[in-house]
Design a protein around this motif. Structure first.
Motif, PDB file in Angstrom:
ATOM      1  N   THR A  81      -1.738 -39.201  23.729  1.00  0.00           N
ATOM      2  CA  THR A  81      -1.860 -38.205  25.070  1.00  0.00           C
ATOM      3  C   THR A  81      -2.455 -37.062  24.404  1.00  0.00           C
ATOM      4  O   THR A  81      -3.416 -36.342  25.006  1.00  0.00           O
ATOM      5  N   TRP A  82      -2.147 -36.406  23.170  1.00  0.00           N
ATOM      6  CA  TRP A  82      -2.482 -35.200  22.698  1.00  0.00           C
ATOM      7  C   TRP A  82      -3.943 -35.421  22.096  1.00  0.00           C
ATOM      8  O   TRP A  82      -4.765 -34.364  22.467  1.00  0.00           O
ATOM      9  N   LEU A  83      -4.444 -36.516  21.771  1.00  0.00           N
ATOM     10  CA  LEU A  83      -5.740 -36.846  21.414  1.00  0.00           C
ATOM     11  C   LEU A  83      -6.689 -36.961  22.565  1.00  0.00           C
ATOM     12  O   LEU A  83      -7.732 -36.082  22.545  1.00  0.00           O
ATOM     13  N   ALA A  84      -6.030 -37.501  23.754  1.00  0.00           N
ATOM     14  CA  ALA A  84      -6.820 -37.603  24.766  1.00  0.00           C
ATOM     15  C   ALA A  84      -7.247 -36.291  25.500  1.00  0.00           C
ATOM     16  O   ALA A  84      -8.406 -35.981  25.775  1.00  0.00           O
ATOM     17  N   ALA A  85      -6.375 -35.373  25.080  1.00  0.00           N
ATOM     18  CA  ALA A  85      -6.559 -33.928  25.772  1.00  0.00           C
ATOM     19  C   ALA A  85      -7.722 -33.181  25.071  1.00  0.00           C
ATOM     20  O   ALA A  85      -8.007 -32.166  25.709  1.00  0.00           O
ATOM     21  N   VAL A  86      -8.090 -33.407  24.032  1.00  0.00           N
ATOM     22  CA  VAL A  86      -9.190 -32.944  23.241  1.00  0.00           C
ATOM     23  C   VAL A  86     -10.436 -33.510  22.887  1.00  0.00           C
ATOM     24  O   VAL A  86     -11.411 -33.436  22.209  1.00  0.00           O
ATOM     25  N   ALA A  87     -10.229 -34.811  23.906  1.00  0.00           N
ATOM     26  CA  ALA A  87     -11.383 -35.995  23.381  1.00  0.00           C
ATOM     27  C   ALA A  87     -12.897 -35.619  23.726  1.00  0.00           C
ATOM     28  O   ALA A  87     -13.727 -35.826  23.231  1.00  0.00           O
ATOM     29  N   SER A  88     -12.996 -34.419  24.745  1.00  0.00           N
ATOM     30  CA  SER A  88     -14.358 -34.005  25.046  1.00  0.00           C
ATOM     31  C   SER A  88     -14.742 -32.813  24.367  1.00  0.00           C
ATOM     32  O   SER A  88     -15.622 -32.192  24.692  1.00  0.00           O
ATOM     33  N   GLU A  89     -13.950 -32.392  23.542  1.00  0.00           N
ATOM     34  CA  GLU A  89     -14.373 -31.072  22.760  1.00  0.00           C
ATOM     35  C   GLU A  89     -15.520 -31.335  21.806  1.00  0.00           C
ATOM     36  O   GLU A  89     -15.462 -32.179  21.148  1.00  0.00           O
ATOM     37  N   PRO A  90     -16.579 -30.639  22.313  1.00  0.00           N
ATOM     38  CA  PRO A  90     -17.666 -30.674  21.322  1.00  0.00           C
ATOM     39  C   PRO A  90     -17.609 -30.246  19.745  1.00  0.00           C
ATOM     40  O   PRO A  90     -18.413 -30.764  18.998  1.00  0.00           O
TER      41      PRO A  90
ATOM     42  N   ALA B  38     -17.861 -39.651  29.625  1.00  0.00           N
ATOM     43  CA  ALA B  38     -16.454 -39.321  30.258  1.00  0.00           C
ATOM     44  C   ALA B  38     -16.314 -38.680  31.538  1.00  0.00           C
ATOM     45  O   ALA B  38     -15.439 -38.940  32.414  1.00  0.00           O
ATOM     46  N   HIS B  39     -17.535 -37.914  31.751  1.00  0.00           N
ATOM     47  CA  HIS B  39     -17.449 -37.324  33.008  1.00  0.00           C
ATOM     48  C   HIS B  39     -17.474 -38.312  34.221  1.00  0.00           C
ATOM     49  O   HIS B  39     -17.038 -38.313  35.142  1.00  0.00           O
ATOM     50  N   ALA B  40     -18.478 -39.263  33.862  1.00  0.00           N
ATOM     51  CA  ALA B  40     -18.905 -40.166  35.048  1.00  0.00           C
ATOM     52  C   ALA B  40     -17.737 -41.065  35.210  1.00  0.00           C
ATOM     53  O   ALA B  40     -17.192 -41.512  36.092  1.00  0.00           O
ATOM     54  N   GLU B  41     -16.903 -41.477  33.912  1.00  0.00           N
ATOM     55  CA  GLU B  41     -15.692 -42.349  34.273  1.00  0.00           C
ATOM     56  C   GLU B  41     -14.435 -41.487  34.762  1.00  0.00           C
ATOM     57  O   GLU B  41     -13.910 -42.285  35.608  1.00  0.00           O
ATOM     58  N   SER B  42     -14.613 -40.313  34.944  1.00  0.00           N
ATOM     59  CA  SER B  42     -13.423 -39.560  35.538  1.00  0.00           C
ATOM     60  C   SER B  42     -13.678 -39.633  37.101  1.00  0.00           C
ATOM     61  O   SER B  42     -12.990 -39.515  37.779  1.00  0.00           O
ATOM     62  N   ILE B  43     -15.205 -39.179  37.425  1.00  0.00           N
ATOM     63  CA  ILE B  43     -15.539 -39.401  38.712  1.00  0.00           C
ATOM     64  C   ILE B  43     -15.246 -40.716  39.347  1.00  0.00           C
ATOM     65  O   ILE B  43     -14.497 -40.711  40.443  1.00  0.00           O
ATOM     66  N   ARG B  44     -15.508 -41.776  38.598  1.00  0.00           N
ATOM     67  CA  ARG B  44     -15.194 -43.198  38.982  1.00  0.00           C
ATOM     68  C   ARG B  44     -13.720 -43.464  39.225  1.00  0.00           C
ATOM     69  O   ARG B  44     -13.209 -43.746  40.259  1.00  0.00           O
ATOM     70  N   VAL B  45     -13.044 -42.928  38.289  1.00  0.00           N
ATOM     71  CA  VAL B  45     -11.518 -43.031  38.508  1.00  0.00           C
ATOM     72  C   VAL B  45     -11.016 -42.524  39.733  1.00  0.00           C
ATOM     73  O   VAL B  45     -10.072 -42.938  40.474  1.00  0.00           O
ATOM     74  N   LEU B  46     -11.237 -41.160  39.657  1.00  0.00           N
ATOM     75  CA  LEU B  46     -10.736 -40.179  40.693  1.00  0.00           C
ATOM     76  C   LEU B  46     -11.114 -40.862  42.297  1.00  0.00           C
ATOM     77  O   LEU B  46     -10.301 -40.830  42.963  1.00  0.00           O
ATOM     78  N   ARG B  47     -12.608 -41.290  42.220  1.00  0.00           N
ATOM     79  CA  ARG B  47     -12.894 -41.755  43.671  1.00  0.00           C
ATOM     80  C   ARG B  47     -11.933 -43.119  43.928  1.00  0.00           C
ATOM     81  O   ARG B  47     -11.344 -43.302  45.080  1.00  0.00           O
ATOM     82  N   LEU B  48     -11.614 -43.892  42.960  1.00  0.00           N
ATOM     83  CA  LEU B  48     -10.769 -45.110  43.225  1.00  0.00           C
ATOM     84  C   LEU B  48      -9.306 -44.928  43.636  1.00  0.00           C
ATOM     85  O   LEU B  48      -8.797 -45.171  44.688  1.00  0.00           O
ATOM     86  N   LEU B  49      -8.742 -43.950  42.770  1.00  0.00           N
ATOM     87  CA  LEU B  49      -7.357 -43.193  43.175  1.00  0.00           C
ATOM     88  C   LEU B  49      -7.218 -42.755  44.641  1.00  0.00           C
ATOM     89  O   LEU B  49      -6.237 -42.756  45.363  1.00  0.00           O
ATOM     90  N   CYS B  50      -8.471 -41.868  45.014  1.00  0.00           N
ATOM     91  CA  CYS B  50      -8.327 -41.262  46.329  1.00  0.00           C
ATOM     92  C   CYS B  50      -8.607 -42.020  47.326  1.00  0.00           C
ATOM     93  O   CYS B  50      -8.046 -41.715  48.633  1.00  0.00           O
TER      94      CYS B  50
END
Length: 287
Positions: free
Chosen positions: A148-157, A237-249
């Motif tokens: 969980t800790w690593l996932a929070a910084v997964a998108s850090e460039p 990652a951004h595209a995956e977040s949108i996909r997951v969010l749409r499904l959950l909504c």
């Protein structure tokens, strides 16, 4: 005549090679009224190397609540003191923040005496980008919390820098592989400035194989450096977040979808919520 307070010196000490103690640090440690040390035994050995006989007082995570007021009293009385950790720069994954913050709050002078820092030392010789980096300290000890800790910084460039103990390094490398994938470059910097200083480069799986085949590489102090998220990774990652969010909504309100989506994707809840508002998912869910 105005009373002059003492100075709190924040002194960096060697991370391995005792020759790295600067002449200025030696002078300060020799002249202060006392040295607040994380481990007085380690510091006493360092001071003996240079014939320094200043008073030593223990200052660590377990006694900082009681020792901080005592140190502040001595500073206010006009005595200058030094703060050191076992090795490297104090406060960087070491005790000292409470004392420095309290001294600043009282308007007492705090002076840094720069020197070694394992994180910066490792980054400078790692071969990974150094124009932007994020220091993370020690990861959580359990795999669930660590992922969980690593996932929070997964998108850090920027390059990620973390410390890890030899007994947990294989588990952490495995979690890095699971959470961040197998395309990122990693570096293990081991035993910095010491006789067996080593830099190991590769992917998480390659480094796991190297450490498993050579137990000696699992000994000593370690710094892990991880290549930051690339633009292509970030877009995916951004595209995956949108996909997951749409499904959950489709099944729940946006606020709940954002909370669950954060757990599934590692993207922050408030970021997902704002994204859902921008995409009009709250309105769609209300219909």
């Amino acid at each position: 005549m105005q009373h002059q307070t003492g100075v709190l010196y924040v002194v960096a000490t060697p991370i391995g090679n005792l020759g790295d103690l600067s002449p200025r640090a030696r002078q300060v440690l020799a002249e202060v009224a006392a040295i607040a040390a994380e481990d007085t035994r380690d510091t006493r050995r360092l001071l003996a190397q240079y014939g320094i006989t200043s008073e030593l007082i223990a200052y660590h995570d377990h006694n900082e609540a009681t020792m901080t007021p005592q140190i502040l009293e001595r500073l206010v009385a006009g005595q200058s003191l030094a703060l050191v950790s076992d090795a490297g720069t104090p406060l960087i994954s070491d005790p000292g923040y409470t004392l420095v913050a309290a001294a600043r709050a009282q308007g007492l002078p705090v002076v840094p005496i720069p020197g070694a820092s394992a994180a910066i030392c490792a980054l400078s010789a790692s071969g990974l980008p150094s124009d932007r980096f994020l220091f993370l300290g020690f990861p959580p000890r359990t795999s669930v919390r660590r992922r969980t800790w690593l996932a929070a910084v997964a998108s850090e460039p920027g390059t990620l820098i973390l410390y890890e103990s030899a007994k947990r390094v294989l588990e952490t490398l495995h979690d890095l592989s699971v959470v961040l994938g197998e395309t990122r470059r990693l570096v293990i910097a081991r035993e910095l400035t010491k006789q067996f200083e080593t830099f190991l480069l590769g992917t998480a799986s390659e480094l796991i194989a190297r450490l498993e085949s050579d137990p000696e590489q699992r000994l000593g102090e370690m710094v892990l450096l991880v290549e930051g998220c690339s633009a292509s990774e970030s877009d995916a990652a951004h595209a995956e977040s949108i996909r997951v969010l749409r499904l959950l909504c489709e099944a729940m309100p946006l606020s709940q979808a954002a909370a669950l989506g954060a757990r599934l994707t590692g993207t922050k809840k408030n970021v997902l919520y704002r994204l859902g508002l921008e995409l009009g998912l709250a309105a769609e869910n209300a219909e």
